[in-house]
Motif scaffolding. Structure first.
Motif, PDB file in Angstrom:
ATOM      1  N   GLU A  11       0.833  -1.211   0.000  1.00 37.32           N
ATOM      2  CA  GLU A  11       0.000   0.000   0.000  1.00 37.32           C
ATOM      3  C   GLU A  11       0.861   1.252   0.000  1.00 37.32           C
ATOM      4  OE1 GLU A  11      -3.308  -0.015  -0.570  1.00 37.32           O
ATOM      5  OE2 GLU A  11      -2.915  -2.153  -0.778  1.00 37.32           O
ATOM      6  N   LEU A  12       1.917   1.252   0.808  1.00 42.27           N
ATOM      7  CA  LEU A  12       2.831   2.403   0.840  1.00 42.27           C
ATOM      8  C   LEU A  12       3.494   2.621  -0.509  1.00 42.27           C
ATOM      9  CD1 LEU A  12       4.489   1.948   4.353  1.00 42.27           C
ATOM     10  CD2 LEU A  12       2.816   3.694   3.663  1.00 42.27           C
ATOM     11  N   ALA A  13       3.875   1.537  -1.187  1.00 38.57           N
ATOM     12  CA  ALA A  13       4.476   1.660  -2.524  1.00 38.57           C
ATOM     13  C   ALA A  13       3.505   2.315  -3.488  1.00 38.57           C
ATOM     14  CB  ALA A  13       4.901   0.286  -3.044  1.00 38.57           C
ATOM     15  N   GLY A  14       2.246   1.913  -3.432  1.00 34.76           N
ATOM     16  CA  GLY A  14       1.242   2.500  -4.313  1.00 34.76           C
ATOM     17  C   GLY A  14       1.017   3.973  -4.044  1.00 34.76           C
ATOM     18  N   TRP A  15       0.880   4.326  -2.766  1.00 38.65           N
ATOM     19  CA  TRP A  15       0.669   5.732  -2.415  1.00 38.65           C
ATOM     20  C   TRP A  15       1.887   6.584  -2.742  1.00 38.65           C
ATOM     21  CZ3 TRP A  15      -3.682   8.087  -1.854  1.00 38.65           C
ATOM     22  CH2 TRP A  15      -4.809   7.380  -1.451  1.00 38.65           C
ATOM     23  N   ALA A  16       3.076   6.090  -2.416  1.00 41.44           N
ATOM     24  CA  ALA A  16       4.302   6.847  -2.722  1.00 41.44           C
ATOM     25  C   ALA A  16       4.456   7.024  -4.227  1.00 41.44           C
ATOM     26  CB  ALA A  16       5.522   6.140  -2.132  1.00 41.44           C
ATOM     27  N   GLY A  17       4.148   5.973  -4.983  1.00 40.09           N
ATOM     28  CA  GLY A  17       4.224   6.057  -6.440  1.00 40.09           C
ATOM     29  C   GLY A  17       3.260   7.072  -7.002  1.00 40.09           C
ATOM     30  N   SER A  18       2.044   7.054  -6.496  1.00 35.37           N
ATOM     31  CA  SER A  18       1.040   8.004  -6.955  1.00 35.37           C
ATOM     32  C   SER A  18       1.463   9.439  -6.655  1.00 35.37           C
ATOM     33  CB  SER A  18      -0.296   7.690  -6.278  1.00 35.37           C
ATOM     34  OG  SER A  18      -1.288   8.585  -6.698  1.00 35.37           O
ATOM     35  N   ILE A  19       1.964   9.661  -5.463  1.00 36.10           N
ATOM     36  CA  ILE A  19       2.430  10.999  -5.078  1.00 36.10           C
ATOM     37  C   ILE A  19       3.595  11.443  -5.966  1.00 36.10           C
ATOM     38  CG2 ILE A  19       3.583  12.289  -3.231  1.00 36.10           C
ATOM     39  CD1 ILE A  19       1.767  10.618  -1.283  1.00 36.10           C
ATOM     40  N   ALA A  20       4.529  10.528  -6.246  1.00 36.26           N
ATOM     41  CA  ALA A  20       5.693  10.867  -7.077  1.00 36.26           C
ATOM     42  C   ALA A  20       5.276  11.284  -8.481  1.00 36.26           C
ATOM     43  CB  ALA A  20       6.670   9.698  -7.131  1.00 36.26           C
ATOM     44  N   VAL A  21       4.359  10.541  -9.089  1.00 32.82           N
ATOM     45  CA  VAL A  21       3.927  10.862 -10.450  1.00 32.82           C
ATOM     46  C   VAL A  21       3.150  12.178 -10.470  1.00 32.82           C
ATOM     47  CG1 VAL A  21       2.416  10.109 -12.340  1.00 32.82           C
ATOM     48  CG2 VAL A  21       3.980   8.484 -11.275  1.00 32.82           C
ATOM     49  N   LEU A  22       2.272  12.371  -9.499  1.00 31.88           N
ATOM     50  CA  LEU A  22       1.515  13.624  -9.451  1.00 31.88           C
ATOM     51  C   LEU A  22       2.420  14.817  -9.183  1.00 31.88           C
ATOM     52  CD1 LEU A  22      -1.659  12.452  -7.531  1.00 31.88           C
ATOM     53  CD2 LEU A  22      -1.499  13.108  -9.943  1.00 31.88           C
ATOM     54  N   LEU A  23       3.393  14.652  -8.299  1.00 28.34           N
ATOM     55  CA  LEU A  23       4.334  15.731  -8.007  1.00 28.34           C
ATOM     56  C   LEU A  23       5.180  16.062  -9.241  1.00 28.34           C
ATOM     57  CD1 LEU A  23       5.503  17.691  -5.929  1.00 28.34           C
ATOM     58  CD2 LEU A  23       7.063  15.863  -5.222  1.00 28.34           C
ATOM     59  N   ALA A  24       5.640  15.023  -9.951  1.00 27.08           N
ATOM     60  CA  ALA A  24       6.415  15.250 -11.179  1.00 27.08           C
ATOM     61  C   ALA A  24       5.603  16.058 -12.187  1.00 27.08           C
ATOM     62  CB  ALA A  24       6.850  13.915 -11.776  1.00 27.08           C
ATOM     63  N   TYR A  25       4.341  15.687 -12.354  1.00 24.75           N
ATOM     64  CA  TYR A  25       3.477  16.391 -13.304  1.00 24.75           C
ATOM     65  C   TYR A  25       3.234  17.836 -12.859  1.00 24.75           C
ATOM     66  CZ  TYR A  25      -0.447  17.500 -16.327  1.00 24.75           C
ATOM     67  OH  TYR A  25      -1.268  18.098 -17.232  1.00 24.75           O
ATOM     68  N   ALA A  26       3.000  18.032 -11.567  1.00 24.66           N
ATOM     69  CA  ALA A  26       2.777  19.392 -11.056  1.00 24.66           C
ATOM     70  C   ALA A  26       4.013  20.258 -11.250  1.00 24.66           C
ATOM     71  CB  ALA A  26       2.387  19.337  -9.580  1.00 24.66           C
ATOM     72  N   LEU A  27       5.189  19.700 -10.952  1.00 23.76           N
ATOM     73  CA  LEU A  27       6.433  20.458 -11.120  1.00 23.76           C
ATOM     74  C   LEU A  27       6.713  20.759 -12.589  1.00 23.76           C
ATOM     75  CD1 LEU A  27       8.651  18.659  -8.455  1.00 23.76           C
ATOM     76  CD2 LEU A  27       7.688  20.973  -8.322  1.00 23.76           C
ATOM     77  N   LEU A  28       6.396  19.824 -13.470  1.00 22.83           N
ATOM     78  CA  LEU A  28       6.556  20.051 -14.907  1.00 22.83           C
ATOM     79  C   LEU A  28       5.596  21.149 -15.371  1.00 22.83           C
ATOM     80  CD1 LEU A  28       7.805  19.069 -17.657  1.00 22.83           C
ATOM     81  CD2 LEU A  28       5.752  17.659 -17.857  1.00 22.83           C
ATOM     82  N   SER A  29       4.351  21.051 -14.948  1.00 24.59           N
ATOM     83  CA  SER A  29       3.320  22.000 -15.383  1.00 24.59           C
ATOM     84  C   SER A  29       3.559  23.415 -14.878  1.00 24.59           C
ATOM     85  CB  SER A  29       1.944  21.518 -14.917  1.00 24.59           C
ATOM     86  OG  SER A  29       1.631  20.295 -15.546  1.00 24.59           O
ATOM     87  N   THR A  30       4.229  23.530 -13.754  1.00 24.87           N
ATOM     88  CA  THR A  30       4.509  24.868 -13.209  1.00 24.87           C
ATOM     89  C   THR A  30       5.886  25.386 -13.627  1.00 24.87           C
ATOM     90  OG1 THR A  30       5.325  23.907 -11.140  1.00 24.87           O
ATOM     91  CG2 THR A  30       2.993  24.535 -11.217  1.00 24.87           C
ATOM     92  N   GLY A  31       6.581  24.635 -14.446  1.00 21.57           N
ATOM     93  CA  GLY A  31       7.868  25.080 -14.959  1.00 21.57           C
ATOM     94  C   GLY A  31       9.032  24.876 -14.013  1.00 21.57           C
ATOM     95  N   ARG A  32       8.831  24.137 -12.941  1.00 22.75           N
ATOM     96  CA  ARG A  32       9.916  23.911 -11.980  1.00 22.75           C
ATOM     97  C   ARG A  32      10.802  22.745 -12.379  1.00 22.75           C
ATOM     98  NH1 ARG A  32       8.362  26.460  -6.508  1.00 22.75           N
ATOM     99  NH2 ARG A  32      10.584  26.131  -6.361  1.00 22.75           N
ATOM    100  N   LEU A  33      10.312  21.876 -13.252  1.00 24.06           N
ATOM    101  CA  LEU A  33      11.107  20.782 -13.829  1.00 24.06           C
ATOM    102  C   LEU A  33      10.913  20.791 -15.330  1.00 24.06           C
ATOM    103  CD1 LEU A  33      10.482  17.593 -11.623  1.00 24.06           C
ATOM    104  CD2 LEU A  33      12.561  18.952 -11.766  1.00 24.06           C
ATOM    105  N   ARG A  34      11.883  20.247 -16.020  1.00 24.71           N
ATOM    106  CA  ARG A  34      11.780  20.086 -17.468  1.00 24.71           C
ATOM    107  C   ARG A  34      11.614  18.607 -17.779  1.00 24.71           C
ATOM    108  NH1 ARG A  34      13.181  24.680 -20.318  1.00 24.71           N
ATOM    109  NH2 ARG A  34      14.197  26.271 -19.062  1.00 24.71           N
ATOM    110  N   ALA A  35      10.929  18.318 -18.870  1.00 25.21           N
ATOM    111  CA  ALA A  35      10.681  16.929 -19.249  1.00 25.21           C
ATOM    112  C   ALA A  35      11.977  16.173 -19.495  1.00 25.21           C
ATOM    113  CB  ALA A  35       9.787  16.865 -20.485  1.00 25.21           C
TER     114      ALA A  35
END
Length: 90
Positions: A11-35
């Motif tokens: 369960e922790l792996a699933g939640w951590a994975g979900s958070i990581a993907v959502l955070l990556a997308y949020a950071l990309l969308s706000t210009g804080r990370l590049r693809a």
């Protein structure tokens, strides 16, 4: 504190994975990370891995399929970064 049973770790792996993907997308969308950054690609690969593990444990095979493809795309992008064909950016 609950014991770290295999079920809880899944369960922790699933939640951590979900958070990581959502955070990556949020950071990309706000210009804080590049693809084409290591951070973005690693967040996606490890995030999808966590969700794939959780999906497999729950026999959510469409989710597993999606996340294995996601991991493959991320690994391909990381290989390109490693090979220098795409200039790494923070």
């Amino acid at each position: 504190m609950p014991a770290l049973t295999p079920a809880l770790l899944i369960e922790l792996a699933g939640w951590a994975g979900s958070i990581a993907v959502l955070l990556a997308y949020a950071l990309l969308s706000t210009g804080r990370l590049r693809a084409r950054s290591w951070a973005y690609q690693l967040m996606n690969v490890f995030g999808a891995l966590g969700m794939a593990i959780n999906g497999w444990a729950h026999m959510a095979l469409p989710s597993v399929f999606n996340n294995v493809i996601w991991i493959t795309i991320g690994l391909f992008a990381l290989a390109r970064l490693l090979a220098g064909s795409a200039r790494p950016q923070a």
